[in-house]
Design a protein around this motif. Structure first.
Motif, PDB file in Angstrom:
ATOM      1  N   ALA A  41      27.880  43.381  34.087  1.00 57.76           N
ATOM      2  CA  ALA A  41      26.915  43.067  35.464  1.00 57.76           C
ATOM      3  C   ALA A  41      27.789  42.239  36.044  1.00 57.76           C
ATOM      4  O   ALA A  41      28.010  42.239  37.242  1.00 57.76           O
ATOM      5  CB  ALA A  41      25.523  42.589  35.053  1.00 57.76           C
ATOM      6  N   ARG A  42      28.020  41.027  35.481  1.00 56.13           N
ATOM      7  CA  ARG A  42      28.857  40.076  35.973  1.00 56.13           C
ATOM      8  C   ARG A  42      30.294  40.205  36.611  1.00 56.13           C
ATOM      9  O   ARG A  42      30.965  40.080  37.775  1.00 56.13           O
ATOM     10  CB  ARG A  42      29.118  38.925  35.097  1.00 56.13           C
ATOM     11  CG  ARG A  42      27.903  38.058  34.841  1.00 56.13           C
ATOM     12  CD  ARG A  42      27.857  37.226  33.802  1.00 56.13           C
ATOM     13  NE  ARG A  42      26.505  36.448  33.308  1.00 56.13           N
ATOM     14  CZ  ARG A  42      26.352  36.096  32.218  1.00 56.13           C
ATOM     15  NH1 ARG A  42      27.149  36.141  31.124  1.00 56.13           N
ATOM     16  NH2 ARG A  42      25.083  35.572  31.941  1.00 56.13           N
ATOM     17  N   LEU A  43      30.907  41.366  35.778  1.00 54.11           N
ATOM     18  CA  LEU A  43      32.160  41.827  36.174  1.00 54.11           C
ATOM     19  C   LEU A  43      31.926  42.736  37.684  1.00 54.11           C
ATOM     20  O   LEU A  43      32.749  42.668  38.524  1.00 54.11           O
ATOM     21  CB  LEU A  43      32.726  42.934  35.264  1.00 54.11           C
ATOM     22  CG  LEU A  43      34.078  43.468  35.470  1.00 54.11           C
ATOM     23  CD1 LEU A  43      35.280  42.545  35.712  1.00 54.11           C
ATOM     24  CD2 LEU A  43      34.555  44.402  34.352  1.00 54.11           C
ATOM     25  N   LEU A  44      30.998  43.573  37.513  1.00 47.92           N
ATOM     26  CA  LEU A  44      30.859  44.020  38.794  1.00 47.92           C
ATOM     27  C   LEU A  44      30.655  43.330  40.169  1.00 47.92           C
ATOM     28  O   LEU A  44      30.993  43.674  41.284  1.00 47.92           O
ATOM     29  CB  LEU A  44      29.553  45.215  38.764  1.00 47.92           C
ATOM     30  CG  LEU A  44      29.067  45.909  39.687  1.00 47.92           C
ATOM     31  CD1 LEU A  44      30.205  47.009  40.477  1.00 47.92           C
ATOM     32  CD2 LEU A  44      27.869  46.840  39.483  1.00 47.92           C
ATOM     33  N   VAL A  45      29.669  42.232  39.945  1.00 46.78           N
ATOM     34  CA  VAL A  45      29.271  41.470  40.890  1.00 46.78           C
ATOM     35  C   VAL A  45      30.501  40.680  41.471  1.00 46.78           C
ATOM     36  O   VAL A  45      30.867  40.421  42.634  1.00 46.78           O
ATOM     37  CB  VAL A  45      28.148  40.529  40.435  1.00 46.78           C
ATOM     38  CG1 VAL A  45      28.036  39.376  41.386  1.00 46.78           C
ATOM     39  CG2 VAL A  45      26.750  41.182  40.122  1.00 46.78           C
ATOM     40  N   GLY A  46      31.362  40.238  40.319  1.00 47.01           N
ATOM     41  CA  GLY A  46      32.522  39.773  40.862  1.00 47.01           C
ATOM     42  C   GLY A  46      33.631  40.577  41.604  1.00 47.01           C
ATOM     43  O   GLY A  46      34.133  39.835  42.666  1.00 47.01           O
ATOM     44  N   GLU A  47      33.864  41.952  41.313  1.00 52.68           N
ATOM     45  CA  GLU A  47      34.451  42.764  42.158  1.00 52.68           C
ATOM     46  C   GLU A  47      33.883  42.847  43.437  1.00 52.68           C
ATOM     47  O   GLU A  47      34.629  42.873  44.555  1.00 52.68           O
ATOM     48  CB  GLU A  47      34.479  44.153  41.490  1.00 52.68           C
ATOM     49  CG  GLU A  47      35.207  44.187  40.330  1.00 52.68           C
ATOM     50  CD  GLU A  47      34.915  45.355  39.462  1.00 52.68           C
ATOM     51  OE1 GLU A  47      34.431  46.435  40.110  1.00 52.68           O
ATOM     52  OE2 GLU A  47      35.461  45.775  38.179  1.00 52.68           O
TER      53      GLU A  47
END
Length: 249
Positions: A41-47
């Motif tokens: 989730a954090r990776l997606l939000v970071g992108e």
């Protein structure tokens, strides 16, 4: 969807992730809900935030905890100042052969597929009414045509389909409520499904579609985007995104 905020449950991976990306690309601010997939989730939000600063937020909640549902909505509104759309996507899926169904299976399958969407929509309703927003529930073609070995899952999804129509009545005229029902899009992450449906069985399922190929998560995401962006006179409906499989099941 520029300037609008959408909350998507189970958005860290699989179909939910595709929906989040599709709506973000359409200009929405996206709240990515997750239960356990924090890193994803954090990776997606970071992108998303790298592409458009301040446009995405991830929030953790156990959807089986009714008290967490109101908090999830309030955190989203507190961060972005509004809530325009809700996608009830998160779902448990596993086999429940008749004779072996227990309370734990009931709590999980009915809780994630029916109870959580009901109470989350109820919590979001005041904000959605104010925004004249919309809800999309991710159901399943097996809500209407049950899959052998999965009676409880199918019944829970059937409940969600009925809830979609009921909420369309309850929230009209301010809020539209619709559903998208996937067919063979992504094979489930379920050991019993893998055992029951080998490569040959899966090929037969795909061959039974009119289009003779499996769909993709993007097909579901585009249907969700259509219902939010391009269907202002559509409510209480379900779109089967299944390559025509339900036409002759």
């Amino acid at each position: 969807m520029i300037g609008k905020t959408v909350l998507i449950t189970g958005a860290a991976k699989r179909v939910g992730r595709s929906i989040a990306r599709e709506l973000h690309e359409a200009g929405a601010n996206v709240v990515v809900h997750y239960r356990a997939a924090a890193d994803t989730a954090r990776l997606l939000v970071g992108e998303m935030n790298a592409a458009r600063a301040g446009s995405a937020l991830c929030l953790q909640a156990d959807l089986l905890d009714r008290g967490a549902l109101s908090a999830l909505v309030e955190q989203a509104v507190a961060h972005f100042g509004r809530l325009d759309a809700l996608v009830n996507n998160a779902s448990s899926f596993f086999a429940t052969p008749l004779g072996a169904i227990d309370e734990a299976a009931w709590t999980d399958l009915v809780g994630s597929n029916f109870k959580a969407p009901l109470f989350l929509t109820q919590a979001a309703a005041p904000h959605l009414r104010q925004a004249r927003g919309a809800v999309v529930n991710i159901t399943d073609i097996h809500a209407e045509r049950p899959l052998a070995g999965y009676p409880l899952y199918c019944a829970a999804k059937a409940g969600l389909l009925g809830l979609t129509r009921a909420l369309a009545v309850e929230l009209a005229p301010e809020v539209r409520v619709n559903a998208v029902a996937p067919g063979p899009i992504l094979w489930p992450d379920d050991a019993a499904f893998d055992e029951a449906f080998d490569e040959a069985a899966r090929a037969r399922i795909v061959d039974h579609t009119l289009l003779k190929h499996a769909g993709s998560p993007q097909d579901i995401a585009r249907a969700v985007r259509f219902l939010f962006n391009d269907a202002p006179y559509v409510t209480g409906q379900v779109i089967n995104v299944d390559g025509g499989r339900t036409t002759h099941l």
